[in-house]
Design a protein around this motif. Structure first.
Motif, PDB file in Angstrom:
ATOM      1  N   MET A  96       0.827  -1.210   0.000  1.00  0.00           N
ATOM      2  CA  MET A  96       0.000   0.000   0.000  1.00  0.00           C
ATOM      3  C   MET A  96       0.862   1.262   0.000  1.00  0.00           C
ATOM      4  N   THR A  97       1.944   1.236   0.748  1.00  0.00           N
ATOM      5  CA  THR A  97       2.828   2.398   0.822  1.00  0.00           C
ATOM      6  C   THR A  97       3.587   2.602  -0.482  1.00  0.00           C
ATOM      7  N   GLU A  98       4.186   1.538  -0.992  1.00  0.00           N
ATOM      8  CA  GLU A  98       4.992   1.652  -2.212  1.00  0.00           C
ATOM      9  C   GLU A  98       4.165   1.971  -3.448  1.00  0.00           C
ATOM     10  N   LYS A  99       2.964   1.401  -3.537  1.00  0.00           N
ATOM     11  CA  LYS A  99       2.134   1.570  -4.735  1.00  0.00           C
ATOM     12  C   LYS A  99       1.118   2.702  -4.608  1.00  0.00           C
ATOM     13  N   HIS A 100       1.054   3.324  -3.430  1.00  0.00           N
ATOM     14  CA  HIS A 100       0.102   4.419  -3.179  1.00  0.00           C
ATOM     15  C   HIS A 100      -1.338   3.980  -3.428  1.00  0.00           C
ATOM     16  N   ILE A 101      -1.674   2.816  -2.880  1.00  0.00           N
ATOM     17  CA  ILE A 101      -3.042   2.312  -2.997  1.00  0.00           C
ATOM     18  C   ILE A 101      -3.622   2.091  -1.604  1.00  0.00           C
ATOM     19  N   ARG A 102      -4.938   2.069  -1.532  1.00  0.00           N
ATOM     20  CA  ARG A 102      -5.615   1.965  -0.235  1.00  0.00           C
ATOM     21  C   ARG A 102      -6.429   0.696  -0.067  1.00  0.00           C
ATOM     22  N   HIS A 103      -6.539  -0.101  -1.118  1.00  0.00           N
ATOM     23  CA  HIS A 103      -7.360  -1.315  -1.068  1.00  0.00           C
ATOM     24  C   HIS A 103      -6.658  -2.475  -1.755  1.00  0.00           C
ATOM     25  N   LEU A 104      -6.742  -3.645  -1.139  1.00  0.00           N
ATOM     26  CA  LEU A 104      -6.158  -4.855  -1.712  1.00  0.00           C
ATOM     27  C   LEU A 104      -7.188  -5.974  -1.717  1.00  0.00           C
ATOM     28  N   PRO A 105      -7.599  -6.424  -2.901  1.00  0.00           N
ATOM     29  CA  PRO A 105      -8.457  -7.605  -2.951  1.00  0.00           C
ATOM     30  C   PRO A 105      -7.675  -8.812  -2.415  1.00  0.00           C
ATOM     31  N   VAL A 106      -8.380  -9.693  -1.730  1.00  0.00           N
ATOM     32  CA  VAL A 106      -7.771 -10.901  -1.177  1.00  0.00           C
ATOM     33  C   VAL A 106      -8.260 -12.085  -2.013  1.00  0.00           C
ATOM     34  N   MET A 107      -7.303 -12.817  -2.590  1.00  0.00           N
ATOM     35  CA  MET A 107      -7.629 -13.924  -3.488  1.00  0.00           C
ATOM     36  C   MET A 107      -7.066 -15.230  -2.949  1.00  0.00           C
ATOM     37  N   GLN A 108      -7.783 -16.312  -3.194  1.00  0.00           N
ATOM     38  CA  GLN A 108      -7.297 -17.660  -2.886  1.00  0.00           C
ATOM     39  C   GLN A 108      -7.803 -18.570  -3.983  1.00  0.00           C
ATOM     40  N   ASP A 109      -6.904 -19.226  -4.699  1.00  0.00           N
ATOM     41  CA  ASP A 109      -7.271 -20.112  -5.803  1.00  0.00           C
ATOM     42  C   ASP A 109      -8.175 -19.411  -6.817  1.00  0.00           C
ATOM     43  N   ASN A 110      -7.818 -18.179  -7.176  1.00  0.00           N
ATOM     44  CA  ASN A 110      -8.552 -17.359  -8.152  1.00  0.00           C
ATOM     45  C   ASN A 110      -9.978 -17.020  -7.736  1.00  0.00           C
ATOM     46  N   VAL A 111     -10.258 -17.080  -6.444  1.00  0.00           N
ATOM     47  CA  VAL A 111     -11.573 -16.716  -5.915  1.00  0.00           C
ATOM     48  C   VAL A 111     -11.386 -15.563  -4.932  1.00  0.00           C
ATOM     49  N   VAL A 112     -12.207 -14.538  -5.080  1.00  0.00           N
ATOM     50  CA  VAL A 112     -12.145 -13.393  -4.172  1.00  0.00           C
ATOM     51  C   VAL A 112     -12.616 -13.828  -2.787  1.00  0.00           C
ATOM     52  N   GLN A 113     -11.785 -13.561  -1.795  1.00  0.00           N
ATOM     53  CA  GLN A 113     -12.121 -13.886  -0.407  1.00  0.00           C
ATOM     54  C   GLN A 113     -12.599 -12.659   0.362  1.00  0.00           C
ATOM     55  N   GLY A 114     -12.253 -11.485  -0.145  1.00  0.00           N
ATOM     56  CA  GLY A 114     -12.609 -10.245   0.531  1.00  0.00           C
ATOM     57  C   GLY A 114     -11.704  -9.131   0.057  1.00  0.00           C
ATOM     58  N   MET A 115     -11.693  -8.060   0.827  1.00  0.00           N
ATOM     59  CA  MET A 115     -10.830  -6.936   0.501  1.00  0.00           C
ATOM     60  C   MET A 115     -10.384  -6.300   1.811  1.00  0.00           C
ATOM     61  N   VAL A 116      -9.131  -5.863   1.856  1.00  0.00           N
ATOM     62  CA  VAL A 116      -8.636  -5.129   3.020  1.00  0.00           C
ATOM     63  C   VAL A 116      -8.279  -3.721   2.592  1.00  0.00           C
ATOM     64  N   SER A 117      -8.600  -2.784   3.446  1.00  0.00           N
ATOM     65  CA  SER A 117      -8.291  -1.381   3.196  1.00  0.00           C
ATOM     66  C   SER A 117      -7.181  -0.950   4.139  1.00  0.00           C
ATOM     67  N   ILE A 118      -6.610   0.203   3.855  1.00  0.00           N
ATOM     68  CA  ILE A 118      -5.587   0.745   4.735  1.00  0.00           C
ATOM     69  C   ILE A 118      -6.178   0.965   6.130  1.00  0.00           C
ATOM     70  N   GLY A 119      -7.451   1.341   6.185  1.00  0.00           N
ATOM     71  CA  GLY A 119      -8.111   1.515   7.483  1.00  0.00           C
ATOM     72  C   GLY A 119      -8.196   0.213   8.262  1.00  0.00           C
ATOM     73  N   ASP A 120      -8.507  -0.882   7.570  1.00  0.00           N
ATOM     74  CA  ASP A 120      -8.555  -2.197   8.218  1.00  0.00           C
ATOM     75  C   ASP A 120      -7.193  -2.556   8.802  1.00  0.00           C
ATOM     76  N   VAL A 121      -6.144  -2.311   8.022  1.00  0.00           N
ATOM     77  CA  VAL A 121      -4.784  -2.663   8.445  1.00  0.00           C
ATOM     78  C   VAL A 121      -4.379  -1.841   9.668  1.00  0.00           C
ATOM     79  N   VAL A 122      -4.589  -0.530   9.600  1.00  0.00           N
ATOM     80  CA  VAL A 122      -4.212   0.337  10.716  1.00  0.00           C
ATOM     81  C   VAL A 122      -5.011  -0.019  11.971  1.00  0.00           C
ATOM     82  N   LYS A 123      -6.305  -0.236  11.829  1.00  0.00           N
ATOM     83  CA  LYS A 123      -7.148  -0.609  12.974  1.00  0.00           C
ATOM     84  C   LYS A 123      -6.649  -1.906  13.611  1.00  0.00           C
ATOM     85  N   PHE A 124      -6.288  -2.882  12.791  1.00  0.00           N
ATOM     86  CA  PHE A 124      -5.808  -4.163  13.297  1.00  0.00           C
ATOM     87  C   PHE A 124      -4.473  -3.988  14.025  1.00  0.00           C
TER      88      PHE A 124
END
Length: 142
Positions: A96-124
């Motif tokens: 997120m820092t290097e690419k200047h992005i705020r959201h990352l889709p989460v994938m497992q075996d080419n299936v979307v599992q969810g998405m994490v945001s910078i807010g989710d990461v900081v809160k955690f």
């Protein structure tokens, strides 16, 4: 090591998305309704892209395009960077820092599992640090 899966475990499992043929206006209405700042672009179960408030500001407003007449396909970020559930939270922060992005889709075996945001990461991270501090305080006072 703290993982993306641990963040996903703290969030509702809803995945909000639109198709490539949706209008930008439809996407914005869904984003407003769900109080979110990014949507995944799915065709069936295939991840095609991501659309964010930043995409709207930079690719619609600044170019004088119409939200009702522009399709998501024209302005989405295609082939977004993704992470795996087993990836570390530190990796998410680095991406997120290097690419200047705020959201990352989460994938497992080419299936979307969810998405994490910078807010989710900081809160955690903050919650984890508070727990560590509490445990250290208990250890010191014992």
């Amino acid at each position: 090591m703290k993982t993306v899966q641990q963040i996903l475990g703290t969030k509702p499992s809803n995945i909000f998305s639109v198709s490539e043929n949706s209008s930008v206006l439809e996407a914005l209405q869904l984003m407003m309704e769900k109080n979110i700042s990014a949507l995944l672009i799915l065709e069936g179960s295939e991840l095609r892209g991501i659309f964010t408030e930043r995409d709207y500001a930079r690719k619609i407003i600044l170019h004088g395009k119409s939200s009702a007449e522009t399709s998501i396909k024209e302005v989405m970020t295609a082939n977004p960077i993704t992470v795996l559930p087993a990836d570390s939270i530190d990796l998410c922060m680095e991406i997120m820092t290097e690419k200047h992005i705020r959201h990352l889709p989460v994938m497992q075996d080419n299936v979307v599992q969810g998405m994490v945001s910078i807010g989710d990461v900081v809160k955690f991270i903050i919650a984890d640090q508070k727990l560590t501090i509490s445990q250290l305080e208990n250890y010191i006072s014992s």
